[in-house]
Design a protein around this motif. Structure first.
Motif, PDB file in Angstrom:
ATOM      1  N   GLU A  65       0.163  -1.295  -5.563  1.00 26.15           N
ATOM      2  CA  GLU A  65       1.425  -1.841  -5.280  1.00 26.15           C
ATOM      3  C   GLU A  65       2.062  -2.436  -6.733  1.00 26.15           C
ATOM      4  OE1 GLU A  65       1.176  -4.757  -2.235  1.00 26.15           O
ATOM      5  OE2 GLU A  65       0.757  -3.027  -0.779  1.00 26.15           O
ATOM      6  N   ALA A  66       0.981  -2.942  -7.512  1.00 24.20           N
ATOM      7  CA  ALA A  66       1.607  -3.708  -8.566  1.00 24.20           C
ATOM      8  C   ALA A  66       1.996  -3.095  -9.644  1.00 24.20           C
ATOM      9  CB  ALA A  66       0.357  -4.701  -9.192  1.00 24.20           C
ATOM     10  N   VAL A  67       1.240  -1.777  -9.950  1.00 31.45           N
ATOM     11  CA  VAL A  67       1.401  -0.549 -10.883  1.00 31.45           C
ATOM     12  C   VAL A  67       2.681  -0.107 -10.784  1.00 31.45           C
ATOM     13  CG1 VAL A  67       0.683   1.505 -12.053  1.00 31.45           C
ATOM     14  CG2 VAL A  67      -0.865  -0.263 -11.591  1.00 31.45           C
ATOM     15  N   VAL A  68       2.955   0.285  -9.365  1.00 35.38           N
ATOM     16  CA  VAL A  68       4.484   0.925  -8.834  1.00 35.38           C
ATOM     17  C   VAL A  68       5.607  -0.107  -9.208  1.00 35.38           C
ATOM     18  CG1 VAL A  68       5.908   1.878  -6.910  1.00 35.38           C
ATOM     19  CG2 VAL A  68       3.520   2.638  -7.260  1.00 35.38           C
ATOM     20  N   GLY A  69       5.278  -1.659  -8.892  1.00 38.14           N
ATOM     21  CA  GLY A  69       6.286  -2.416  -8.917  1.00 38.14           C
ATOM     22  C   GLY A  69       6.604  -2.627 -10.483  1.00 38.14           C
ATOM     23  N   LEU A  70       5.504  -2.624 -11.252  1.00 35.40           N
ATOM     24  CA  LEU A  70       5.537  -2.913 -12.680  1.00 35.40           C
ATOM     25  C   LEU A  70       6.446  -1.897 -13.365  1.00 35.40           C
ATOM     26  CD1 LEU A  70       4.851  -4.543 -15.273  1.00 35.40           C
ATOM     27  CD2 LEU A  70       2.802  -3.292 -15.283  1.00 35.40           C
ATOM     28  N   ALA A  71       6.139  -0.583 -12.887  1.00 32.59           N
ATOM     29  CA  ALA A  71       6.872   0.608 -13.511  1.00 32.59           C
ATOM     30  C   ALA A  71       8.322   0.452 -13.047  1.00 32.59           C
ATOM     31  CB  ALA A  71       6.577   2.047 -12.730  1.00 32.59           C
ATOM     32  N   GLU A  72       8.945   0.016 -11.829  1.00 32.72           N
ATOM     33  CA  GLU A  72      10.240  -0.268 -11.344  1.00 32.72           C
ATOM     34  C   GLU A  72      10.807  -1.539 -12.291  1.00 32.72           C
ATOM     35  OE1 GLU A  72       9.750  -0.910  -7.393  1.00 32.72           O
ATOM     36  OE2 GLU A  72       9.427   1.100  -6.846  1.00 32.72           O
ATOM     37  N   ILE A  73      10.046  -2.549 -12.531  1.00 34.97           N
ATOM     38  CA  ILE A  73      10.577  -3.706 -13.274  1.00 34.97           C
ATOM     39  C   ILE A  73      10.628  -3.357 -14.931  1.00 34.97           C
ATOM     40  CG2 ILE A  73       9.670  -5.973 -14.286  1.00 34.97           C
ATOM     41  CD1 ILE A  73       8.327  -6.622 -11.593  1.00 34.97           C
ATOM     42  N   GLU A  74       9.846  -2.296 -15.313  1.00 34.43           N
ATOM     43  CA  GLU A  74      10.193  -1.991 -16.626  1.00 34.43           C
ATOM     44  C   GLU A  74      11.365  -1.021 -16.637  1.00 34.43           C
ATOM     45  OE1 GLU A  74       6.310  -0.039 -17.580  1.00 34.43           O
ATOM     46  OE2 GLU A  74       5.562  -2.032 -18.481  1.00 34.43           O
ATOM     47  N   ALA A  75      11.555  -0.354 -15.801  1.00 32.79           N
ATOM     48  CA  ALA A  75      12.779   0.420 -16.023  1.00 32.79           C
ATOM     49  C   ALA A  75      14.011  -0.443 -15.752  1.00 32.79           C
ATOM     50  CB  ALA A  75      12.934   1.510 -14.397  1.00 32.79           C
ATOM     51  N   ALA A  76      14.062  -1.417 -14.782  1.00 35.33           N
ATOM     52  CA  ALA A  76      15.247  -2.412 -14.630  1.00 35.33           C
ATOM     53  C   ALA A  76      15.414  -3.272 -15.968  1.00 35.33           C
ATOM     54  CB  ALA A  76      14.792  -3.234 -13.367  1.00 35.33           C
ATOM     55  N   LEU A  77      14.240  -3.672 -16.438  1.00 32.17           N
ATOM     56  CA  LEU A  77      14.206  -4.260 -17.898  1.00 32.17           C
ATOM     57  C   LEU A  77      14.748  -3.425 -18.793  1.00 32.17           C
ATOM     58  CD1 LEU A  77      13.550  -6.935 -19.313  1.00 32.17           C
ATOM     59  CD2 LEU A  77      11.348  -6.025 -19.665  1.00 32.17           C
TER      60      LEU A  77
END
Length: 117
Positions: A65-77
């Motif tokens: 969950e954290a890795v998936v969330g991190l990937a989404e945050i990096e894209a949004a960033l």
């Protein structure tokens, strides 16, 4: 691949720790693993042979969950940074800063899981 790992983690089957580490260190998640491990061996419960299987499955789900969330945050960033470069306004700056903080929190979450005894 992520969906297969999540399905497996939720199936209750025994974890093959030796097979799992190379999957998690693959191209899609390698940066996140390097960030929390510092290049050393990871201490996740699901990579240790003597850890409780139920805790290992739980931690695997949380790590995914954290890795998936991190990937989404990096894209949004990335999007927020481009918006800030284009618009240079307070709202765009605030969005970028909020996403930077969220990214740090996800790294902290992964680091916490990696150090879980």
């Amino acid at each position: 691949m992520r969906d297969r790992i999540v399905d497996f983690a939720m199936s209750g089957a025994a974890l093959d720790r030796d097979a799992l580490v190379p999957i998690l260190a693959g191209a899609e998640t390698a940066a996140a693993w390097r960030a929390v491990s510092g290049g050393d061996e990871l201490g996740f419960t699901f990579t240790r042979s003597k850890s409780d299987p139920d805790l290992a499955r739980k931690d695997l789900g949380l790590a995914l969950e954290a890795v998936v969330g991190l990937a989404e945050i990096e894209a949004a960033l990335g999007d927020a940074t481009r918006r800030l470069e284009r618009d240079m306004d307070d709202a765009a700056f605030a969005d970028q800063q909020a996403l930077i903080m969220a990214k740090r929190q996800y790294h902290d979450r992964l680091a916490s899981l990696a150090g879980n005894e």
